[in-house]
Design an enzyme around this catalytic site. Structure first.
Site, short mmCIF file in Angstrom:
data_model
loop_
_atom_site.label_atom_id
_atom_site.label_comp_id
_atom_site.label_asym_id
_atom_site.label_seq_id
_atom_site.Cartn_x
_atom_site.Cartn_y
_atom_site.Cartn_z
N GLY A 45 14.86 2.03 -4.13
CA GLY A 45 15.76 1.59 -3.06
C GLY A 45 17.19 2.01 -3.36
N GLN B 205 0.82 -1.22 0.00
CA GLN B 205 0.00 0.00 0.00
C GLN B 205 0.85 1.27 0.00
OE1 GLN B 205 -2.84 -0.23 3.19
NE2 GLN B 205 -4.07 -1.78 2.15
N GLU C 8 15.93 30.65 -13.82
CA GLU C 8 14.72 31.26 -14.40
C GLU C 8 13.78 31.77 -13.31
OE1 GLU C 8 14.06 31.62 -17.59
OE2 GLU C 8 15.19 30.11 -18.69
P1 TGC Z 1 9.56 45.07 -11.74
O1 TGC Z 1 9.57 46.51 -11.37
O2 TGC Z 1 8.52 44.17 -11.17
O3 TGC Z 1 9.46 44.95 -13.34
C1 TGC Z 1 10.27 45.72 -14.22
C2 TGC Z 1 9.55 45.80 -15.55
O4 TGC Z 1 9.46 44.49 -16.13
C3 TGC Z 1 8.08 44.11 -16.33
N1 TGC Z 1 7.99 42.68 -16.03
C4 TGC Z 1 7.87 41.73 -16.97
N2 TGC Z 1 7.72 41.82 -18.30
C5 TGC Z 1 7.62 40.67 -18.99
N3 TGC Z 1 7.68 39.44 -18.41
C6 TGC Z 1 7.82 39.32 -17.08
N4 TGC Z 1 7.90 38.11 -16.51
C7 TGC Z 1 7.91 40.50 -16.29
N5 TGC Z 1 8.06 40.74 -14.97
C8 TGC Z 1 8.09 42.08 -14.82
C9 TGC Z 1 7.30 44.99 -15.36
O5 TGC Z 1 5.97 45.15 -15.80
C10 TGC Z 1 8.10 46.28 -15.44
O6 TGC Z 1 7.78 46.92 -16.65
P2 TGC Z 1 7.78 48.53 -16.78
O7 TGC Z 1 7.28 48.80 -18.15
O8 TGC Z 1 6.88 49.01 -15.68
O9 TGC Z 1 9.20 48.96 -16.57
O10 TGC Z 1 11.03 44.50 -11.48
P3 TGC Z 1 11.78 44.16 -10.13
O11 TGC Z 1 13.15 44.72 -10.24
O12 TGC Z 1 10.96 44.56 -8.94
O13 TGC Z 1 11.92 42.57 -10.20
C11 TGC Z 1 10.87 41.74 -10.11
C12 TGC Z 1 11.32 40.25 -10.05
C13 TGC Z 1 12.00 39.93 -8.74
C14 TGC Z 1 10.06 39.42 -10.18
C15 TGC Z 1 12.29 39.95 -11.23
O14 TGC Z 1 13.46 40.63 -11.13
C16 TGC Z 1 12.60 38.48 -11.37
O15 TGC Z 1 11.86 37.77 -12.06
N6 TGC Z 1 13.73 37.96 -10.77
C17 TGC Z 1 14.19 36.61 -11.03
C18 TGC Z 1 15.42 36.67 -11.89
C19 TGC Z 1 15.48 35.56 -12.87
O16 TGC Z 1 14.52 34.86 -13.16
N7 TGC Z 1 16.66 35.35 -13.44
C20 TGC Z 1 16.82 34.36 -14.45
C21 TGC Z 1 18.14 34.54 -15.17
S1 TGC Z 1 18.23 33.71 -16.72
C22 TGC Z 1 18.26 32.08 -16.35
O17 TGC Z 1 18.16 31.65 -15.26
C23 TGC Z 1 18.43 31.20 -17.52
S2 TGC Z 1 18.58 29.52 -17.18
C24 TGC Z 1 18.39 28.97 -18.74
C25 TGC Z 1 18.50 27.53 -18.93
O18 TGC Z 1 19.60 26.98 -18.84
O19 TGC Z 1 17.46 26.92 -19.28
P1 FAD Z 2 20.02 34.55 -4.92
O1 FAD Z 2 19.25 35.57 -5.67
O2 FAD Z 2 21.20 35.00 -4.14
O3 FAD Z 2 19.01 33.79 -3.95
C1 FAD Z 2 19.45 32.97 -2.87
C2 FAD Z 2 18.21 32.57 -2.06
O4 FAD Z 2 17.58 33.75 -1.54
C3 FAD Z 2 17.14 31.86 -2.91
O5 FAD Z 2 16.56 30.84 -2.16
C4 FAD Z 2 16.14 32.96 -3.19
O6 FAD Z 2 14.82 32.44 -3.41
C5 FAD Z 2 16.22 33.76 -1.91
N1 FAD Z 2 15.77 35.14 -2.10
C6 FAD Z 2 16.32 36.12 -2.86
N2 FAD Z 2 15.59 37.23 -2.81
C7 FAD Z 2 14.52 36.98 -2.03
C8 FAD Z 2 13.37 37.71 -1.59
N3 FAD Z 2 13.15 38.97 -2.02
N4 FAD Z 2 12.50 37.11 -0.77
C9 FAD Z 2 12.69 35.84 -0.37
N5 FAD Z 2 13.73 35.07 -0.73
C10 FAD Z 2 14.63 35.64 -1.55
N6 FAD Z 2 21.37 33.14 -15.41
C11 FAD Z 2 21.47 33.77 -16.61
O7 FAD Z 2 21.39 34.99 -16.68
N7 FAD Z 2 21.65 33.04 -17.75
C12 FAD Z 2 21.77 31.69 -17.76
O8 FAD Z 2 21.91 31.07 -18.83
C13 FAD Z 2 21.70 31.00 -16.50
N8 FAD Z 2 21.90 29.66 -16.44
C14 FAD Z 2 22.01 29.05 -15.22
C15 FAD Z 2 22.44 27.71 -15.14
C16 FAD Z 2 22.61 27.11 -13.90
C17 FAD Z 2 23.13 25.71 -13.83
C18 FAD Z 2 22.32 27.82 -12.71
C19 FAD Z 2 22.48 27.18 -11.36
C20 FAD Z 2 21.90 29.13 -12.79
C21 FAD Z 2 21.76 29.77 -14.02
N9 FAD Z 2 21.44 31.15 -14.11
C22 FAD Z 2 21.50 31.78 -15.33
C23 FAD Z 2 21.31 31.93 -12.89
C24 FAD Z 2 19.98 31.77 -12.18
O9 FAD Z 2 18.94 32.40 -12.84
C25 FAD Z 2 20.15 32.28 -10.75
O10 FAD Z 2 20.93 31.34 -10.05
C26 FAD Z 2 18.83 32.53 -10.03
O11 FAD Z 2 18.10 33.57 -10.65
C27 FAD Z 2 19.02 32.83 -8.54
O12 FAD Z 2 20.01 33.77 -8.34
P2 FAD Z 2 21.19 33.48 -7.27
O13 FAD Z 2 21.76 32.15 -7.59
O14 FAD Z 2 22.10 34.65 -7.30
O15 FAD Z 2 20.46 33.35 -5.90
#
Ligand code: TGC
Ligand code: FAD
Length: 393
Positions: free
Chosen positions: A348, A288, A372
């Protein structure tokens, strides 16, 4: 092409009936390619922490780069659900292989397509779509991950060029990339995208070693020391954080589907193993507690499939909001990670070996949960959407 068997599909609620013939054909073609090209080699590449670079061309041939971008710009000309099911099948193979396609299509081709000049589109998109060029996306910095708006990478004006300085960290594909779409602040303090080409003086992309997750995907840095970039390489059609965040919406959407693939592979392996493994004179599937695990796994997979499908229909209508995409990315990746952990238990001791895919998926999904936008960042995006109060500021 013949359909692969229903058993592997685990389509408990008949979601296939919601897909078109084109979706099913795209999905099955990619599933067959993954079976032939990825599954036989992926454990070894992961173990060696080596990127199977030969797959870059194959991914292009199966149309995995920008499936929903127009054909004339190197994409597949399909809809968002086709893009989703392709990502699902790639991640059934390995999250790192799905990453190769996500980055190229959604984070490199998409920004050039959406925000680039006609000249930039013609120059780069066909080569990216065919896999002749590999791209990467530089947003994250050593001190700015979840908060990319705080980035310090900057460019200054220099006639018909700009001078770029700064560094990006954790960049998928950077050491093998021909071009990098880099987000940096200009003299006016606004974030813009620049296309930086391999070989530009002062630009390096060292590899990051020592990852226990996403080992078959190559990750590196991007370092810019007085790099002269022609102004014609700046993406003209966007300024501000919404540029890179729009690309992330596209990629997060693909991950919401992709994670289902990893979950299905773990579930499939656990189900098979539990029927074959005998303890106390009966298959462990007869206990189960094992049934509880399996029943909960297929329930969560089914919910994730329905979420992804509905998100896909909204995306096709141009109505999927960033917050809806965040909810699906967060839910489906967490679901997949939990399923990988449960599947590991069902196997396991064998579950920790490379005889089965579950430990590799589990380790990969730790990255998928973080990149992301982390699990908690997506929760706060939902929180902001439902309350109207921004917890980031
Ligand atoms: P905030 O003031 O909220 O927004 C700034 C401007 O951006 C607009 N916006 C978006 N537009 C399109 N899509 C979205 N998802 C959007 N989110 C916000 C928003 O409307 C605003 O526009 P405007 O016209 O008013 O200027 O910005 P904030 O600085 O307070 O940040 C918000 C927050 C924390 C949600 C954002 O910074 C965030 O999403 N942080 C997470 C960072 C992240 O996801 N990094 C990923 C890096 S790339 C990666 O990981 C690739 S892995 C790839 C792989 O191997 O597959
Ligand atoms: P941090 O931002 O330092 O976060 C650390 C911890 O704090 C997390 O648990 C987070 O949730 C928490 N935290 C942060 N802020 C807050 C808040 N306001 N409230 C509560 N909790 C919070 N980036 C690119 O640009 N391009 C790429 O191609 C790409 N590829 C990647 C591939 C790999 C294998 C990895 C591991 C990462 C990649 N990234 C890339 C980066 C990735 O997007 C970041 O690692 C991610 O956005 C988190 O940023 P950080 O690692 O600096 O963690």
């Amino acid at each position: 092409m013949a359909r692969t068997d229903q058993y592997e599909g685990h389509d408990y609620y008949g979601v296939d009936a919601l897909l078109s013939e084109d979706h099913l054909l795209a999905r099955d073609a990619v599933r067959a390619w993954v079976k032939q090209e990825v599954s036989p080699i992926i454990e070894e590449y992961s173990e060696r922490a080596e990127c199977p670079k030969q797959l870059f061309k194959g991914l292009a041939e199966i149309g995995a780069y920008g499936p929903s971008l127009p054909v004339e710009y190197g994409g597949g000309g399909m809809d968002e659900i086709a893009y989703g099911v392709i990502m699902q099948e790639l991640e059934r193979g390995d999250s790192g292989v799905r990453s190769m396609a996500s980055v190229q299509g959604s984070l490199v081709m998409y920004p050039i397509y959406r925000f680039g000049s006609e000249e930039q589109k013609r120059k780069y998109l066909p080569k990216l779509g065919s896999g002749e060029f590999i791209g990467c996306f530089g947003l994250t910095e050593p001190d700015h991950g979840s908060n990319p708006g705080g980035m310090i990478t900057r460019y200054e004006d220099d006639g018909d060029h700009v001078i770029l300085n700064g560094a990006k960290l954790w960049i998928t594909n950077s050491p093998v990339a021909d071009i990098a779409v880099v987000w940096a602040k200009g003299p006016d303090g606004k974030i813009r995208g620049l296309i930086v080409e391999k070989g530009m003086k002062g630009f390096t992309a060292p590899e990051i070693h020592g990852k226990w997750s996403l080992r078959a995907s190559i990750t590196g840095e991007l370092v810019f020391e007085d790099v002269r970039v022609p102004k014609s390489n700046i993406l003209p059609e966007v300024a501000g954080l919404k540029g890179p965040l729009s690309c992330l919406s596209k990629a997060r959407y693909g991950i919401a589907w992709g994670a289902i693939g990893a979950a299905l592979d773990c579930y499939d392996s656990a189900l098979r193993y539990s029927k074959e493994r005998i303890q106390f004179d009966k298959p462990i599937a007869g206990f189960q507690l094992t049934q509880k695990k399996l029943a909960e796994m297929i329930t969560e997979i089914t919910k994730a499939q329905l979420l992804a499908w509905r998100l896909g229909t909204l995306a096709n209508e141009g109505k999927a909001s960033p917050a809806q995409i965040s909810m699906a990315k967060r839910n489906n990746v967490h679901m997949a990670l939990e399923i990988a952990r449960e599947a590991r238990q069902i196997h396991g001791g064998m579950g920790i070996t490379n005889e089965y895919p579950v430990m590799r998926h589990m380790m990969n999904l730790e990255t998928v949960l973080t990149y992301e936008g982390t699990h908690d960042i997506h929760l706060l995006i939902t929180g902001m959407d439902v309350t109207g109060i921004n917890a980031f500021k």
